[in-house]
Structures are given as C-alpha cells and as structure tokens.
Design a protein around this motif. Structure first.
Motif, PDB file in Angstrom:
ATOM      1  N   LEU A   1       0.839  -1.201   0.000  1.00 38.81           N
ATOM      2  CA  LEU A   1       0.000   0.000   0.000  1.00 38.81           C
ATOM      3  C   LEU A   1       0.871   1.248   0.000  1.00 38.81           C
ATOM      4  O   LEU A   1       1.766   1.380   0.823  1.00 38.81           O
ATOM      5  CB  LEU A   1      -0.893   0.042   1.242  1.00 38.81           C
ATOM      6  CG  LEU A   1      -2.000  -0.991   1.380  1.00 38.81           C
ATOM      7  CD1 LEU A   1      -2.865  -0.650   2.599  1.00 38.81           C
ATOM      8  CD2 LEU A   1      -2.849  -1.023   0.138  1.00 38.81           C
ATOM      9  N   VAL A   2       0.588   2.169  -0.930  1.00 44.05           N
ATOM     10  CA  VAL A   2       1.330   3.426  -0.965  1.00 44.05           C
ATOM     11  C   VAL A   2       0.337   4.580  -0.912  1.00 44.05           C
ATOM     12  O   VAL A   2      -0.419   4.817  -1.858  1.00 44.05           O
ATOM     13  CB  VAL A   2       2.182   3.527  -2.241  1.00 44.05           C
ATOM     14  CG1 VAL A   2       3.091   4.747  -2.161  1.00 44.05           C
ATOM     15  CG2 VAL A   2       3.002   2.267  -2.462  1.00 44.05           C
ATOM     16  N   ASP A   3       0.313   5.263   0.221  1.00 39.20           N
ATOM     17  CA  ASP A   3      -0.584   6.410   0.403  1.00 39.20           C
ATOM     18  C   ASP A   3      -0.036   7.242   1.563  1.00 39.20           C
ATOM     19  O   ASP A   3       0.469   6.703   2.539  1.00 39.20           O
ATOM     20  CB  ASP A   3      -2.003   5.929   0.718  1.00 39.20           C
ATOM     21  CG  ASP A   3      -3.016   7.061   0.614  1.00 39.20           C
ATOM     22  OD1 ASP A   3      -3.912   6.941  -0.240  1.00 39.20           O
ATOM     23  OD2 ASP A   3      -2.905   8.041   1.370  1.00 39.20           O
ATOM     24  N   ASP A   4      -0.148   8.546   1.444  1.00 35.89           N
ATOM     25  CA  ASP A   4       0.444   9.396   2.476  1.00 35.89           C
ATOM     26  C   ASP A   4      -0.468   9.582   3.691  1.00 35.89           C
ATOM     27  O   ASP A   4      -0.037  10.134   4.690  1.00 35.89           O
ATOM     28  CB  ASP A   4       0.837  10.760   1.897  1.00 35.89           C
ATOM     29  CG  ASP A   4      -0.334  11.452   1.242  1.00 35.89           C
ATOM     30  OD1 ASP A   4      -1.199  10.747   0.690  1.00 35.89           O
ATOM     31  OD2 ASP A   4      -0.384  12.682   1.285  1.00 35.89           O
ATOM     32  N   HIS A   5      -1.709   9.131   3.609  1.00 31.32           N
ATOM     33  CA  HIS A   5      -2.600   9.296   4.756  1.00 31.32           C
ATOM     34  C   HIS A   5      -2.666   8.019   5.573  1.00 31.32           C
ATOM     35  O   HIS A   5      -3.221   7.015   5.139  1.00 31.32           O
ATOM     36  CB  HIS A   5      -3.993   9.695   4.294  1.00 31.32           C
ATOM     37  CG  HIS A   5      -4.028  11.030   3.631  1.00 31.32           C
ATOM     38  ND1 HIS A   5      -4.393  11.206   2.325  1.00 31.32           N
ATOM     39  CD2 HIS A   5      -3.683  12.252   4.099  1.00 31.32           C
ATOM     40  CE1 HIS A   5      -4.296  12.490   2.026  1.00 31.32           C
ATOM     41  NE2 HIS A   5      -3.863  13.148   3.075  1.00 31.32           N
ATOM     42  N   ASN A   6      -2.120   8.118   6.776  1.00 33.19           N
ATOM     43  CA  ASN A   6      -2.069   6.961   7.668  1.00 33.19           C
ATOM     44  C   ASN A   6      -3.427   6.316   7.849  1.00 33.19           C
ATOM     45  O   ASN A   6      -3.566   5.099   7.776  1.00 33.19           O
ATOM     46  CB  ASN A   6      -1.548   7.378   9.037  1.00 33.19           C
ATOM     47  CG  ASN A   6      -0.043   7.334   9.087  1.00 33.19           C
ATOM     48  OD1 ASN A   6       0.552   6.479   8.446  1.00 33.19           O
ATOM     49  ND2 ASN A   6       0.556   8.242   9.821  1.00 33.19           N
ATOM     50  N   LEU A   7      -4.420   7.137   8.129  1.00 29.29           N
ATOM     51  CA  LEU A   7      -5.741   6.594   8.427  1.00 29.29           C
ATOM     52  C   LEU A   7      -6.273   5.794   7.252  1.00 29.29           C
ATOM     53  O   LEU A   7      -6.795   4.696   7.417  1.00 29.29           O
ATOM     54  CB  LEU A   7      -6.722   7.716   8.758  1.00 29.29           C
ATOM     55  CG  LEU A   7      -6.787   8.157  10.207  1.00 29.29           C
ATOM     56  CD1 LEU A   7      -7.894   9.169  10.388  1.00 29.29           C
ATOM     57  CD2 LEU A   7      -7.009   6.964  11.126  1.00 29.29           C
ATOM     58  N   PHE A   8      -6.131   6.358   6.074  1.00 28.75           N
ATOM     59  CA  PHE A   8      -6.616   5.657   4.893  1.00 28.75           C
ATOM     60  C   PHE A   8      -5.871   4.348   4.702  1.00 28.75           C
ATOM     61  O   PHE A   8      -6.458   3.292   4.465  1.00 28.75           O
ATOM     62  CB  PHE A   8      -6.454   6.537   3.652  1.00 28.75           C
ATOM     63  CG  PHE A   8      -6.918   5.879   2.387  1.00 28.75           C
ATOM     64  CD1 PHE A   8      -8.270   5.802   2.098  1.00 28.75           C
ATOM     65  CD2 PHE A   8      -6.006   5.314   1.510  1.00 28.75           C
ATOM     66  CE1 PHE A   8      -8.707   5.179   0.935  1.00 28.75           C
ATOM     67  CE2 PHE A   8      -6.437   4.688   0.351  1.00 28.75           C
ATOM     68  CZ  PHE A   8      -7.791   4.622   0.069  1.00 28.75           C
ATOM     69  N   ARG A   9      -4.551   4.428   4.851  1.00 27.92           N
ATOM     70  CA  ARG A   9      -3.715   3.243   4.650  1.00 27.92           C
ATOM     71  C   ARG A   9      -4.076   2.161   5.663  1.00 27.92           C
ATOM     72  O   ARG A   9      -4.281   0.999   5.303  1.00 27.92           O
ATOM     73  CB  ARG A   9      -2.241   3.633   4.791  1.00 27.92           C
ATOM     74  CG  ARG A   9      -1.360   3.056   3.722  1.00 27.92           C
ATOM     75  CD  ARG A   9       0.033   3.620   3.817  1.00 27.92           C
ATOM     76  NE  ARG A   9       0.568   3.616   5.146  1.00 27.92           N
ATOM     77  CZ  ARG A   9       1.069   4.690   5.738  1.00 27.92           C
ATOM     78  NH1 ARG A   9       1.082   5.848   5.116  1.00 27.92           N
ATOM     79  NH2 ARG A   9       1.553   4.598   6.955  1.00 27.92           N
ATOM     80  N   ASN A  10      -4.169   2.549   6.921  1.00 29.97           N
ATOM     81  CA  ASN A  10      -4.477   1.568   7.963  1.00 29.97           C
ATOM     82  C   ASN A  10      -5.870   0.969   7.765  1.00 29.97           C
ATOM     83  O   ASN A  10      -6.066  -0.232   7.957  1.00 29.97           O
ATOM     84  CB  ASN A  10      -4.390   2.227   9.339  1.00 29.97           C
ATOM     85  CG  ASN A  10      -2.969   2.652   9.666  1.00 29.97           C
ATOM     86  OD1 ASN A  10      -2.020   2.177   9.035  1.00 29.97           O
ATOM     87  ND2 ASN A  10      -2.811   3.556  10.613  1.00 29.97           N
ATOM     88  N   GLY A  11      -6.804   1.837   7.381  1.00 30.64           N
ATOM     89  CA  GLY A  11      -8.156   1.355   7.161  1.00 30.64           C
ATOM     90  C   GLY A  11      -8.200   0.359   6.018  1.00 30.64           C
ATOM     91  O   GLY A  11      -8.768  -0.731   6.151  1.00 30.64           O
ATOM     92  N   LEU A  12      -7.585   0.723   4.924  1.00 29.43           N
ATOM     93  CA  LEU A  12      -7.572  -0.163   3.759  1.00 29.43           C
ATOM     94  C   LEU A  12      -6.866  -1.466   4.091  1.00 29.43           C
ATOM     95  O   LEU A  12      -7.283  -2.554   3.665  1.00 29.43           O
ATOM     96  CB  LEU A  12      -6.895   0.540   2.580  1.00 29.43           C
ATOM     97  CG  LEU A  12      -6.885  -0.212   1.251  1.00 29.43           C
ATOM     98  CD1 LEU A  12      -8.294  -0.627   0.851  1.00 29.43           C
ATOM     99  CD2 LEU A  12      -6.252   0.627   0.153  1.00 29.43           C
ATOM    100  N   LYS A  13      -5.811  -1.354   4.877  1.00 31.83           N
ATOM    101  CA  LYS A  13      -5.078  -2.560   5.290  1.00 31.83           C
ATOM    102  C   LYS A  13      -6.008  -3.517   6.038  1.00 31.83           C
ATOM    103  O   LYS A  13      -6.049  -4.718   5.744  1.00 31.83           O
ATOM    104  CB  LYS A  13      -3.905  -2.176   6.186  1.00 31.83           C
ATOM    105  CG  LYS A  13      -3.147  -3.365   6.773  1.00 31.83           C
ATOM    106  CD  LYS A  13      -1.881  -2.883   7.463  1.00 31.83           C
ATOM    107  CE  LYS A  13      -1.366  -3.880   8.506  1.00 31.83           C
ATOM    108  NZ  LYS A  13      -1.144  -5.232   7.988  1.00 31.83           N
ATOM    109  N   MET A  14      -6.780  -2.971   6.975  1.00 29.42           N
ATOM    110  CA  MET A  14      -7.721  -3.821   7.730  1.00 29.42           C
ATOM    111  C   MET A  14      -8.727  -4.466   6.798  1.00 29.42           C
ATOM    112  O   MET A  14      -9.028  -5.655   6.903  1.00 29.42           O
ATOM    113  CB  MET A  14      -8.455  -2.976   8.769  1.00 29.42           C
ATOM    114  CG  MET A  14      -7.640  -2.722  10.013  1.00 29.42           C
ATOM    115  SD  MET A  14      -8.707  -2.607  11.463  1.00 29.42           S
ATOM    116  CE  MET A  14      -9.152  -4.309  11.733  1.00 29.42           C
ATOM    117  N   LEU A  15      -9.244  -3.673   5.868  1.00 25.27           N
ATOM    118  CA  LEU A  15     -10.242  -4.193   4.931  1.00 25.27           C
ATOM    119  C   LEU A  15      -9.656  -5.339   4.113  1.00 25.27           C
ATOM    120  O   LEU A  15     -10.284  -6.383   3.930  1.00 25.27           O
ATOM    121  CB  LEU A  15     -10.720  -3.080   4.000  1.00 25.27           C
ATOM    122  CG  LEU A  15     -11.639  -2.027   4.627  1.00 25.27           C
ATOM    123  CD1 LEU A  15     -11.882  -0.884   3.664  1.00 25.27           C
ATOM    124  CD2 LEU A  15     -12.966  -2.661   5.032  1.00 25.27           C
TER     125      LEU A  15
END
Lengths: 211, 211
Positions: free
Chosen positions: A5-19
């Motif tokens: 995953l490459v994204d500068d927004h932690n929240l988005f990255r972490n959320g997508l990771k969980m999904l």
DNA sequence: TTCCCTTTAAGTATTTATACCCATCAGTTT
DNA sequence: AAACTGATGGGTATAAATACTTAAAGGGAA
C-alpha cells in the motif's frame, strides 16, 4: 497475495489494510507513505500487487509509477484516485499502470481489481470511465498539452526545482555535469522554455513537481 | 460511543469504520457520503461524535458544519483534513467544530480526539498546529524582519518568473541591466535562495506570483 | 539637517547556463 | 539487419547569472 500500500494518509492506509487483511488469502505485506519510500521498498522486496495513491509528498504517484515500471515492467500497479484526478489517467496508463480505482469504491471492487490485475489483466473503475467520457474534451486537451519525459529527465527536473546546479546534480546522480547540461537542454526544448525560471514554472503548472 | 462518519470516499469510510469498530465500546452507528446526507441523518438520529470530511460533493464539510451546528449547538464534530487544508481551520473553528484531525493520524490519535471531544473538550492535531505555527512565523518574519520587497523588487521578481533575462527586464523597465542584476542579487539574499530556480519556487510558495 | 533606505549604476571576477557541434553504447522497434 | 531513441559525455563558444565592491541621487523619517 502480498500487497503493497502506498498512500500518504495513515488513516486511509491503515483502514484499507484492515479491509484487505480480512479477505482470506490477501495480505498487506508492506506500506509506504510517499513515492520515494515506495521505490526503496520495491527494490528490497517483491510484491504481487501495488496499490498506489497519486497525490503524495516527496514524489507523487505518477512520477513514481513511471520510474518503477521502467525498472521492472512486470510490476502490477493499481492506482487509487479521487474524483477530479481523471486528468492523470492517460499518463498513468501510458506509464504502464494496470488498474485504476476510485477511492470511492467498495472493498468488493478492490478485490475484483486485485484479482483481475493479478491474473494479468487490467481493471478500470466503471464509474471513472463514465466520468471520463463526460470530460472527454478536457482529456484531449490535456493530452496534447502534456509532454513525455524520460525517467532521467524527470529526475533532473526535480533537482533543478530544488535549486541544484548542473554540477550538483551531476554529483548526486553520479554522471558528468555535461550530461546534465544535455538533459537540461532537452528539457528546455521539450517544454519550450527559454531558461530556468520558465522551466520551473512549467514543472509546477503541470504538476510535475509539488510545492 | 455512537459515531457518525461523513466522507465521500467509500474506501476511506469503510476502512476507518473497521479501525474504529475494533476499539471496544466504540461503534460506527452511521455513515454519510456528503454534506446533505449528513444533515438528513442527524435530523433522524442522535450521535455522540461526528467525524466530518471537508471536501465532498453536493455540500462540503464547512457549509455542512455551519448549518448543523446552527441547528444544534451541542453537536460534537471532529473535522478530518488533509495537508494543505489548514486554510479552512479558522472557518471550522468559528463554525463550532470541536476537533481537527489530519487524515495522516493513526487510530490511537483518533481515539484520543474522540475521547477528549466527547468529554466536552477540544482536540487539535499536534502536527496540524505545528504546521500552522510555521506558516504564522513565516508571515510574522516577513512582516517584522523587513523581508518585504520594495515595489521595484516585486516588479522584477514577477518578470523573472515570466522567464525574462536581466537584459530583457532592463529594457522593459528602462533601466540598466546592471541595476537589474543588483536587484536580483538582493532578491536572492532576502529570500535566502541560491539561484533562479530557488527564487521562482519561493515566489510561488509565498503567493508573490500567481500561476 | 542628518540618517537611513531605495534606486540607480559601474568595475571586476567567477561560476552557471545555454547553444551548437559531435560521438559511443545499449536497448527497442520495425 | 537497420533504424531509432535515450543516456552518456567531450569540444567550443557565447550569454547569463552570481559575488563582491563602490557610489551617487532622492525620499522619507528621526
């Protein structure tokens, strides 16, 4: 399935990771928060799929994708985009990106895209395509107005915009100052600029460098 | 703790929902994908905390927050923002928003913000505040330390950013090329730039010239 | 008035950038 | 195989920018 995953927004990255991690057999094996980090990571390790954001600090998704795919054509990159970033579509496709997803998608569509791309196909968000057809005229305009730079040229353009002289750029890239001069001359020619100031303005206007 | 998520990106919303739902006692009780939906939802049901995005179609977060808080002053809204949206900070605070979080935060910070705001406090992202202070300092420095430009200097800076050489600038302003050189040197000194590229970037960053 | 600052400009020197020329080598495409 | 392109870099030359110095005229402020 190992996903980066490459994204500068932690929240988005972490959320997508969980999904993603909840899908059996799919695993986020790495994360990067900008283009440079991303490039470093793919040098060290292999990933099945890369999900890449566009707007990022340091090095944006477009430039990063160009460089990455030039290094390894077998890379399977899916671009994550928001509304209003359709203008980058053709640049990304030309760079060799295999998929295009809106951040507005649901996790099912993400899974579909990953599957399709993993099997060697391409996946472009339905919604995005419809949106693009609406704005076809604009796309055509931007197509004619945007130029192609080689990876080296992009690299040098970035350094110029950081205030580096040809001498310094040469030292950083381990090439002769003369070669830098040559690339720089090509950049001036391609962008129809008379001098450094013109070139910097061009780079900013065309989102090649970020402030 | 019943939380309402308002964001137009499904992936982000779903991801954040998963992150929040894993915290015991915290539950995403509703989701909206734009300002209008959000307003409808808070009319029907009560929520403890609202996490509100800024950029959204139909009705953006700023306008939505203003309307919502006008209807119910007890609403506890935390704004979700990206880098570069600091400009909205004062508008949101004025509207009565209780918290400000970067999308770059981690889930721990989100939890902290929710807790603080739920207890009646306010939470503003550390990183965001630092960023704003930096900008404030720059403004102050430019005002107090006479990092202001004289009329002539501004004029010349503009022409530089249009790609004019000293020779050309001199002709346009009916002054000697040498004088332009002098002004240019002063500009480099004042802005702490090494060369033209640096100077152009400075001018754009500080909104001295417009693209 | 005196003092400070801006604008003007020149002297001198060095460093950078730009503009042509040319060639080699490694890939890709045709 | 031939053509093409990008990256490399050398030769030569001029133009432009940068660095550091001095200095005079004029406006506004103390």
């Amino acid at each position: 399935m190992r996903i980066l995953l490459v994204d500068d927004h932690n929240l988005f990255r972490n959320g997508l990771k969980m999904l993603i991690d909840t899908i059996p057999g799919y695993r986020v094996a790495g994360e990067a928060s900008n283009g440079k980090e991303f490039l470093e990571m793919i040098l060290k390790e292999k990933y099945d799929i890369i999900m890449l954001d566009i707007e990022m600090p340091e090095l944006n998704g477009i430039e990063a994708a160009k460089i990455a795919i030039q290094m390894d054509k077998s890379l399977k990159i899916i671009t994550l985009t928001m509304y209003g970033e359709e203008e980058y579509f053709d640049q990304m496709v030309k760079a060799g990106v295999k998929g295009f997803l809106l951040k507005n998608s649901d996790i099912q569509e993400v899974k579909t895209a990953i599957d399709v791309v993993y099997l060697g196909g391409t996946y472009y968000s339905q919604e995005l395509m419809q949106n693009m057809l609406k704005n076809l005229k604009q796309v055509n305009v931007s197509k004619t107005n945007t130029l192609e730079f080689s990876a080296r040229e992009s690299e040098i353009l970035h350094l110029i915009c950081e205030g580096c002289s040809n001498q310094i750029i040469g030292e950083k890239l381990f090439i002769s100052k003369r070669t830098v001069e040559k690339h720089r001359a090509n950049l001036l020619f391609k962008t129809n600029s008379k001098n450094t100031a013109d070139l910097v303005i061009y780079a900013i206007k065309n989102h090649i460098v970020t402030l």
